[in-house]
Structures are given as C-alpha cells and as structure tokens.
Scaffold this motif. Sequence first.
Motif, PDB file in Angstrom:
ATOM      1  N   SER A  70       0.900  -1.000  -0.057  1.00 31.63           N
ATOM      2  CA  SER A  70      -0.023  -0.003  -0.018  1.00 31.63           C
ATOM      3  C   SER A  70       1.080   1.263   0.060  1.00 31.63           C
ATOM      4  O   SER A  70       1.960   1.277   0.436  1.00 31.63           O
ATOM      5  N   MET A  71       0.171   2.433  -0.471  1.00 28.64           N
ATOM      6  CA  MET A  71       1.042   3.571  -0.278  1.00 28.64           C
ATOM      7  C   MET A  71       0.531   4.476   0.427  1.00 28.64           C
ATOM      8  O   MET A  71      -0.894   4.839   0.673  1.00 28.64           O
ATOM      9  N   SER A  72       1.281   5.392   1.275  1.00 27.54           N
ATOM     10  CA  SER A  72       0.972   6.228   2.262  1.00 27.54           C
ATOM     11  C   SER A  72       0.451   7.468   1.283  1.00 27.54           C
ATOM     12  O   SER A  72       1.038   7.798   0.345  1.00 27.54           O
ATOM     13  N   SER A  73      -0.278   8.414   2.133  1.00 25.47           N
ATOM     14  CA  SER A  73      -0.527   9.747   1.549  1.00 25.47           C
ATOM     15  C   SER A  73       0.628  10.394   1.324  1.00 25.47           C
ATOM     16  O   SER A  73       0.723  11.036   0.371  1.00 25.47           O
ATOM     17  N   ASP A  74       1.549  10.442   2.176  1.00 24.92           N
ATOM     18  CA  ASP A  74       2.855  11.245   2.058  1.00 24.92           C
ATOM     19  C   ASP A  74       3.581  10.698   0.781  1.00 24.92           C
ATOM     20  O   ASP A  74       4.150  11.513   0.166  1.00 24.92           O
ATOM     21  N   GLU A  75       3.559   9.231   0.389  1.00 28.10           N
ATOM     22  CA  GLU A  75       4.029   8.850  -0.546  1.00 28.10           C
ATOM     23  C   GLU A  75       3.573   9.341  -2.190  1.00 28.10           C
ATOM     24  O   GLU A  75       3.957   9.824  -3.043  1.00 28.10           O
ATOM     25  N   VAL A  76       2.083   9.300  -1.895  1.00 27.48           N
ATOM     26  CA  VAL A  76       1.332   9.890  -3.236  1.00 27.48           C
ATOM     27  C   VAL A  76       1.632  11.277  -3.153  1.00 27.48           C
ATOM     28  O   VAL A  76       1.804  11.540  -4.375  1.00 27.48           O
ATOM     29  N   ASN A  77       1.446  12.000  -2.165  1.00 28.22           N
ATOM     30  CA  ASN A  77       1.980  13.627  -2.247  1.00 28.22           C
ATOM     31  C   ASN A  77       3.216  13.649  -2.883  1.00 28.22           C
ATOM     32  O   ASN A  77       3.502  14.612  -3.537  1.00 28.22           O
ATOM     33  N   SER A 137       9.412  12.251   5.250  1.00 29.74           N
ATOM     34  CA  SER A 137      10.728  11.347   5.460  1.00 29.74           C
ATOM     35  C   SER A 137      11.218  10.744   4.287  1.00 29.74           C
ATOM     36  O   SER A 137      12.135   9.994   4.434  1.00 29.74           O
ATOM     37  N   ILE A 138      10.532  11.070   3.174  1.00 30.77           N
ATOM     38  CA  ILE A 138      10.739  10.305   1.897  1.00 30.77           C
ATOM     39  C   ILE A 138      12.279  10.752   1.275  1.00 30.77           C
ATOM     40  O   ILE A 138      12.426  11.764   1.182  1.00 30.77           O
ATOM     41  N   ASN A 139      12.994   9.834   0.928  1.00 34.79           N
ATOM     42  CA  ASN A 139      14.491  10.150   0.283  1.00 34.79           C
ATOM     43  C   ASN A 139      14.075  10.358  -1.068  1.00 34.79           C
ATOM     44  O   ASN A 139      14.071   9.221  -2.021  1.00 34.79           O
ATOM     45  N   GLY A 140      14.204  11.569  -1.704  1.00 33.98           N
ATOM     46  CA  GLY A 140      13.773  11.689  -3.082  1.00 33.98           C
ATOM     47  C   GLY A 140      14.587  11.166  -4.077  1.00 33.98           C
ATOM     48  O   GLY A 140      14.469  10.940  -5.057  1.00 33.98           O
TER      49      GLY A 140
END
Length: 494
Positions: free
Chosen positions: A2-9, A38-41
């Motif tokens: 599943s994907m978190s809202s932070d990942e989608v954003n 906290s996503i590493n772009g």
Amino acid sequence: MSMSSDEVNFLVYRYLQESGFQHSAFTFGVESHIDQSSINGSVVPPGALVSIIQKGVQYVEAEVTLGEDGTILDENTELALIDAVLPDIVATRHTLLQNTKPLREIKHESNLDGSHYPNENYKGHSEIMEIDGGVNDFGNYKATLLKGHESEVFVCSWNPSQDLLASGSGDGTARLWPFNDSGVGTPVVLQHQFKDTENHKNATKDVTSLEWNNDGTLLATGFYDGQARIWSPEGELVKTLCEHKGPIFSIKWNKKGNYLLSAGVDKSTVVWDSSNWEVKQQFGFHQAPTLDVDWQNNSSFASCSTDKIIHICRIGVDKPIKSFQGHTSDVNAIKWDPQGSLLASCSDDLSAKIWSIKQDNWVFDLQGHKKGIYTVAWSPTGPATACPNAPLILASASYDTTVKLWELERGSCVLSLAKHQEPVYSLAFSPDGRYIASGSFDRGINIWSTQTGTLVSSFHGNGGIFEVQWSPRGDKVAACFSDNTLCVLDVRNL
C-alpha cells in the motif's frame, strides 16, 4: 503493498517538477508539507508517477480483457484512465465481455509486472530521443557537461562581466562554474542553510531563482524556505534576507543595482535596498502567489500572479500605478521590452498579451498557441545587434511544444518553430539577435535562425531542460537539466 498519503503527495510533487510546472509544484509542496516528509527523493526514479499509473491501467486492462483461461475476450478494447479509477465501469464491461466468444488467440503475452508500456506512443523521460536528420548536432568537442549537483538543476545565470556561470539546484546549493581558455575550472559550492535545520532535516532544498546584478559583483539567490541570499563572485555569503513567508519564485535586480526585487508564494513583492539590505518597500496587492516580476526602470516594476492580474508598482507609491486585467488564467511570466515601453505577458489561457502603461486595455492579444504559454522573451535591439533596425520580436514558448515569433509592428506571428516533442520551458536570444535557443523537456536544446526559422543546431542530453541562458559574449549557451547536470555549448561557429 500500500502507499501512504505522504508517498502519493511526493509522487505528485515530483511529477509536477519533472513536467515543468514549477509554480504548481512549489504551491503543492507547501500545502502538502513535503518539507516534513521522510521520503528520500534521491531513490525515486524519474517518471515514477506516470509509470505507476501506466502499470495500473495495464493491469486493469488485462483484468477486463482476459478470460480465466487466458484468452482475449476483446482484443480491440482500449482502456481509458477513467475506466481504471471507476470500478463500476470496469465491472459492467467485464460482464458484457464474458457473454461474448473469444475473438482470436493471444499473439503476445501480457506482462502484468509492467515491464513494458501498452501504449506505443508514450515516451517516458528515460527514453532516448533521436536527433532530427540533417541537423548539425553538437559533438563532444563543443559540449561541456557540468556534474556535481545532486538533484535537478532548475536555474542558471551568466555573470555579465566575467566568464562565470551560476547554477541553482534542488540539492540546496548554488554553484559557480569558472570558464577559461582551457575549459571549466573547479566550481565553488554555495551551501544554503535552512531557517530551522532541526525541524527540517528532510525539507525541500530547492534554489528556486538566481540572478547577477548588472556589473557582476553580486549574485542573488531565492530559496524554497523564503530566504533570499546575496553572494560575492568568490562564493562568500554577503547577506541573508528574511521577509517572505514561503518559497521565492522570482528575484530580479534593477539596472542600477541599488534595488533587488523578490516575489513568491506569500503573494507579496519585496524591494530590498542594497546599500543596507533593509526592506525599502513591500507590496501586497496580489490575492494569490506572485509568479514573476520584471523591472521597467530603476524605480518601477511589474508583477504577475495566479490571480490573473498584472500590477505596475513604483517605489515610494503606496498603490499600483496601473493594473492590467484581461487574462483568464494564471499569468506565468512577464517581460518588459528593451526600452521599457511595452510589457509582454503570457498565460495558461493560451494567449500572450502586449500592454502599454499609456492605456488600460492590451495593445495586442497574441493568439495561436494550442496550450498554455510558459514564458516569453524579447529580441535585443540597438546598434550592437545584427539588425539594429529590424522590427521588435517577441518569442513565446508553450506547452504545445512550439515556439512562436511575433512581430510587434503588425501584432502577428511571423514564424512558428515546431521541432520539439514536449513542452518548451525556456527561451534565450543571442546577444546579436540572430539566433534564439529553446529548451524543452524532450531533452533537446534547439538553436534557430530568427530571420528564417531554420533549425541551425540541436543538442540532446539525458534529462528534461528547465532553463537555457545565452552568455553575454554570445559564445556559449548553458542549459539546466533534470538529470542533475548542466551543459554548456560552444556556439561560436554556428
């Protein structure tokens, strides 16, 4: 999975950046708190959102068109994106197809893992673009690749008094690249620090804008955190300017160099006095983010916004001395002509308009592009140009992949330049006015003759192009790429 809202954003934010919608990306980043993610772009590949959507559509298409025994129920079924996100439509189609006989045997195995795209016309940003036949491509001896940035390079600016190129990136740095007869020297790294480093460890680090003053003694940079910074040509930090409450979209020096103008997402424009770096005056007339500013002279300037309005302001005057309304969508960019008498604007409403301070309505409404116009540029005029008596020309760059040249004596399009395959985001005239360079997200820099519209030379890199800049001496063209690099082209022998 599943994907978190932070990942989608983050995927949406990255998609907007890669597609060249920088203003939208900045605004979306602020509202969705990308700086707190906290996503590493660096581990997110280019085109990630498009790839995921394509795979999802492909999977649903296979689910709809394949029977339980693996046969195709309807080989001609073409699933639209809307079908993939509306399960009722898919279920209805699936029921209808189950009542039909298989049409023919499977000719190709269906790859549900997304190893290829079903749409042969789709071109992701990782695909190699071919150079148009008959065009003299820049060989390695004419192209210098500048590496060192760790994220997309958004902006660049040539020093007007020495062979020095400044670049700004999403890695939180600007860099100064010195050139000499033997090539490029070791770059100087201008490290930007956050307002609150403790709470913004993973904050967005975009250097959003930069410009040298007219004599090349100071470089101004605008940052995502709302701070503007002043640097010397040696890379020393002179001053940090803190007034904006959000990302800075545009930063411009007046010709005299005594005032610096900054504007951004907080809807305001700020004039800074370079003698003491204090706020000379702040203007807050826009009702939405301010996207661009441009000086008319040493004391008056224009600003444009997503509120569709253009204001003309003067230092010392509390209200706009003129306001232009006529665009029906975001006004993306504005530019005064070399004499400061005509103002060009461009918008997502597909038009470019020419305004005069002497009248309320536009002078010309330039129609012809099929999609929004991202930026405009005026041809240089005066005795130093190749054709000092030539008509004034405005160039416009559009999401429709074309560049158009407009002659202002007639208010009509005289040339339409149509070799790019994706949106064009930047334009730069050569100092003598004979050529214009365009940069697109198809990875291509095209150099055209302004007299004939002929494509003179072309160069293709490994990423989409955010900006192109012609050097003041006319011997180099710099381009900023989404693959973290810059390229400098030797254009002395066009």
